[in-house]
Design a protein around this motif. Structure first.
Motif, PDB file in Angstrom:
ATOM      1  N   GLU A  13       4.539  81.945 -11.251  1.00 21.30           N
ATOM      2  CA  GLU A  13       3.200  82.026 -10.656  1.00 21.30           C
ATOM      3  C   GLU A  13       3.073  81.176  -9.386  1.00 21.30           C
ATOM      4  N   VAL A  14       4.178  80.512  -8.982  1.00 19.53           N
ATOM      5  CA  VAL A  14       4.132  79.635  -7.801  1.00 19.53           C
ATOM      6  C   VAL A  14       4.915  80.258  -6.654  1.00 19.53           C
ATOM      7  N   VAL A  15       4.257  80.416  -5.502  1.00 22.29           N
ATOM      8  CA  VAL A  15       4.930  80.891  -4.284  1.00 22.29           C
ATOM      9  C   VAL A  15       4.818  79.784  -3.245  1.00 22.29           C
ATOM     10  N   PHE A  16       5.932  79.439  -2.619  1.00 22.51           N
ATOM     11  CA  PHE A  16       5.886  78.393  -1.588  1.00 22.51           C
ATOM     12  C   PHE A  16       5.356  78.957  -0.275  1.00 22.51           C
ATOM     13  N   THR A  17       4.541  78.170   0.394  1.00 22.00           N
ATOM     14  CA  THR A  17       4.000  78.533   1.705  1.00 22.00           C
ATOM     15  C   THR A  17       4.248  77.340   2.640  1.00 22.00           C
ATOM     16  N   SER A  18       3.710  77.405   3.849  1.00 17.17           N
ATOM     17  CA  SER A  18       3.975  76.296   4.789  1.00 17.17           C
ATOM     18  C   SER A  18       2.907  75.208   4.709  1.00 17.17           C
ATOM     19  N   CYS A  19       1.739  75.504   4.141  1.00 21.99           N
ATOM     20  CA  CYS A  19       0.662  74.496   4.098  1.00 21.99           C
ATOM     21  C   CYS A  19      -0.535  75.053   3.328  1.00 21.99           C
ATOM     22  N   GLY A  20      -1.518  74.189   3.119  1.00 24.01           N
ATOM     23  CA  GLY A  20      -2.731  74.619   2.427  1.00 24.01           C
ATOM     24  C   GLY A  20      -3.489  75.676   3.223  1.00 24.01           C
ATOM     25  N   SER A  67      -4.787  77.265  -4.073  1.00 22.54           N
ATOM     26  CA  SER A  67      -3.987  76.749  -2.950  1.00 22.54           C
ATOM     27  C   SER A  67      -3.662  75.270  -3.110  1.00 22.54           C
ATOM     28  N   LEU A  68      -2.434  74.918  -2.715  1.00 20.97           N
ATOM     29  CA  LEU A  68      -1.982  73.520  -2.747  1.00 20.97           C
ATOM     30  C   LEU A  68      -1.356  73.156  -1.406  1.00 20.97           C
ATOM     31  N   SER A  69      -1.303  71.854  -1.143  1.00 23.58           N
ATOM     32  CA  SER A  69      -0.644  71.369   0.078  1.00 23.58           C
ATOM     33  C   SER A  69       0.203  70.148  -0.259  1.00 23.58           C
ATOM     34  N   GLY A  70       1.401  70.077   0.331  1.00 25.94           N
ATOM     35  CA  GLY A  70       2.309  68.970   0.024  1.00 25.94           C
ATOM     36  C   GLY A  70       1.886  67.630   0.605  1.00 25.94           C
ATOM     37  N   HIS A  71       1.379  67.665   1.851  1.00 24.68           N
ATOM     38  CA  HIS A  71       1.204  66.375   2.532  1.00 24.68           C
ATOM     39  C   HIS A  71       0.029  65.546   2.010  1.00 24.68           C
ATOM     40  N   LYS A  72      -0.756  66.129   1.086  1.00 22.45           N
ATOM     41  CA  LYS A  72      -1.830  65.334   0.467  1.00 22.45           C
ATOM     42  C   LYS A  72      -1.335  64.614  -0.786  1.00 22.45           C
ATOM     43  N   ILE A  73      -0.097  64.925  -1.201  1.00 21.93           N
ATOM     44  CA  ILE A  73       0.420  64.307  -2.437  1.00 21.93           C
ATOM     45  C   ILE A  73       1.749  63.578  -2.179  1.00 21.93           C
ATOM     46  N   HIS A  74       1.913  63.054  -0.979  1.00 25.52           N
ATOM     47  CA  HIS A  74       3.087  62.223  -0.643  1.00 25.52           C
ATOM     48  C   HIS A  74       4.371  63.016  -0.450  1.00 25.52           C
ATOM     49  N   GLY A 104       3.458  73.993   1.351  1.00 30.74           N
ATOM     50  CA  GLY A 104       2.307  74.193   0.476  1.00 30.74           C
ATOM     51  C   GLY A 104       2.709  75.186  -0.593  1.00 30.74           C
ATOM     52  N   ALA A 105       1.769  75.581  -1.394  1.00 32.24           N
ATOM     53  CA  ALA A 105       2.075  76.584  -2.408  1.00 32.24           C
ATOM     54  C   ALA A 105       0.815  77.368  -2.731  1.00 32.24           C
ATOM     55  N   MET A 106       1.050  78.548  -3.290  1.00 31.68           N
ATOM     56  CA  MET A 106      -0.063  79.319  -3.819  1.00 31.68           C
ATOM     57  C   MET A 106       0.258  79.695  -5.255  1.00 31.68           C
ATOM     58  N   TYR A 107      -0.718  79.457  -6.121  1.00 31.37           N
ATOM     59  CA  TYR A 107      -0.640  79.954  -7.498  1.00 31.37           C
ATOM     60  C   TYR A 107      -1.219  81.354  -7.492  1.00 31.37           C
ATOM     61  N   ILE A 108      -0.461  82.291  -8.050  1.00 29.23           N
ATOM     62  CA  ILE A 108      -0.946  83.669  -8.187  1.00 29.23           C
ATOM     63  C   ILE A 108      -0.881  84.018  -9.665  1.00 29.23           C
ATOM     64  N   ARG A 109      -2.033  84.231 -10.260  1.00 28.34           N
ATOM     65  CA  ARG A 109      -2.076  84.508 -11.710  1.00 28.34           C
ATOM     66  C   ARG A 109      -1.151  85.662 -12.063  1.00 28.34           C
ATOM     67  N   LYS A 110      -0.399  85.462 -13.163  1.00 25.98           N
ATOM     68  CA  LYS A 110       0.544  86.483 -13.631  1.00 25.98           C
ATOM     69  C   LYS A 110      -0.178  87.817 -13.773  1.00 25.98           C
TER      70      LYS A 110
END
Ligand code: PLP
Length: 379
Positions: free
Chosen positions: A63-70, A198-205, A211-217
């Motif tokens: 359910e996780v796809v990597f992206t470049s940012c939030g 939506s998630l972003s890496g740089h807010k969590i160190h 970044g990433a996107m959760y896409i429900r199964k």
């Protein structure tokens, strides 16, 4: 010495994340799509990093796809949701206090004929579920509601929104911008009842650029980028292995120490409220009871831009609102309809697991000096 109190803007990359990126660029440089050993090993590492991110988020790795940012995740979620709903309607509901990464794609859709309802916050920055219930219509195809507001720290009622959408019977998908909520308030996408998140890496160190996107199964989206078929064909392009490795390390460690980190930030937040009120008479805390890492305050009668520069000259980093405003007044503080004096004096202080009481003490001293010297210079 720098006292960094602007962790809602970005966070320092933690050493373990730097190490993970260095390893991925060093011995792990292979292309995950290649069929020989250095390629298949890289693919296996990407698989385990995806599992780390999913583990921290509380969902399945698929359910996780990597992206470049939030911002990319938000844009994609909104475009994909309206594409899926295009035969069902052209109405979207969001809130007036979303990040520009949600508001701007909504505005672009308005120019294409979509109708967007912007839910307004109350004076404390809270969004009401009954306002949402009233806004939902049979042609509502998307509700986009953030989990934690980046300027106020308020937690929005995303799980209640999911239930309201179900009750209403409208076909809307629910997207949540969880960029400021991830590893700051406990949740899983399933408990929230969201379709996209939506998630972003740089807010969590972790570094910027991931970044990433959760896409429900079960939810089938149109690809964001077409090409070689990476990320299950949804977002082609050779995987950014160094960024993904660092993001995974930050997720793993952040999840491991979540309870103690949240308690630490809540303690600092309470300590800062006391110290800052002592330092500056008239200083007011704008919202209470939100995510622990964000403390919005106002110094009525002072210009926050001037105070931010004054503190910056002394090595103390806070923000006058979202770093994305670039000098424009914040739409979030404007939506609270604060008196002008309060709105002009808003500062955002934000913490992380590595913020210390002495950083807060330095801020209290800096604000006390700002209060005295800027007042003198104005009078
Ligand atoms: N959404 C929220 C709530 C944010 O705070 C931010 C960053 O400030 C973003 C989205 C954009 O994330 P990124 O900087 O990774 O594009």
């Amino acid at each position: 010495m720098v006292h960094y109190l602007d962790n809602a803007a970005t966070t320092p990359v933690r050493p373990e994340a730097i190490q993970a990126a260095v390893e991925a660029m060093g011995e792990g440089w292979g292309n995950p799509s290649a069929r020989y050993a250095i390629g298949t090993q890289a693919a296996a590492r990407v698989k385990s990093w995806r599992a780390d991110v999913a583990g921290a988020l509380g969902c399945a790795p698929e359910e996780v796809v990597f992206t470049s940012c939030g911002t990319e995740s938000d844009n994609w979620a909104i475009q994909a949701a309206v594409e899926l709903g295009k035969r069902k309607g052209k109405h979207i509901v969001t809130t007036a206090i979303e990040h520009a990464a949600v508001l701007e794609p909504c505005r672009a859709l308005e120019r294409l004929g979509y109708e967007v309802t912007y839910l307004q916050p109350d004076r404390q920055g809270n969004i009401s579920v009954s306002d949402l219930e009233q806004a939902l219509r049979p042609d509502t195809v998307l509700v986009s509601m953030m989990l934690v507001n980046n300027e106020l720290g308020t937690v929005l009622p995303v799980a209640e929104a999911a239930r309201a959408i179900k009750r209403s019977g409208c076909p809307a998908l629910l997207h949540c911008d969880a960029v400021q909520g991830f590893l700051k308030v406990p949740f899983t996408p399933q408990k929230l009842g969201v379709d996209l998140l939506s998630l972003s890496g740089h807010k969590i160190h972790a570094p910027k650029g991931i970044g990433a996107m959760y896409i429900r199964k079960g939810l089938k989206l149109q690809p964001l980028i077409r090409g070689g078929g990476q990320e299950e064909g949804l977002r082609s392009g050779t995987e950014a292995t160094a960024q993904i490795a660092a993001f995974a390390a930050a997720c793993r460690l952040g999840a491991e120490t979540l309870d103690q980190d949240l308690a630490h930030m809540a303690d600092l937040n309470a300590y800062a409220q006391t110290r800052l009120k002592e330092a500056v008479p008239g200083l007011r805390v704008l919202t209470q009871g939100g995510a622990p890492h964000i403390l919005p305050i106002t110094m009525p009668g002072y210009k926050s831009e001037v105070v931010v520069r004054f503190l910056g000259d002394r090595g103390i980093c806070v923000s006058s609102g979202s770093a994305c405003h670039k000098g424009k007044p914040s739409h979030v503080y404007a939506a609270l309809k604060l008196p002008k004096k309060e709105q002009d004096g808003v500062l955002r202080v934000s913490f992380s697991y590595d913020t210390e009481r002495e950083d807060v003490d330095a801020l209290a001293q800096g604000l006390k000096a700002a209060g005295e010297q800027l007042f003198t210079s104005l009078s």
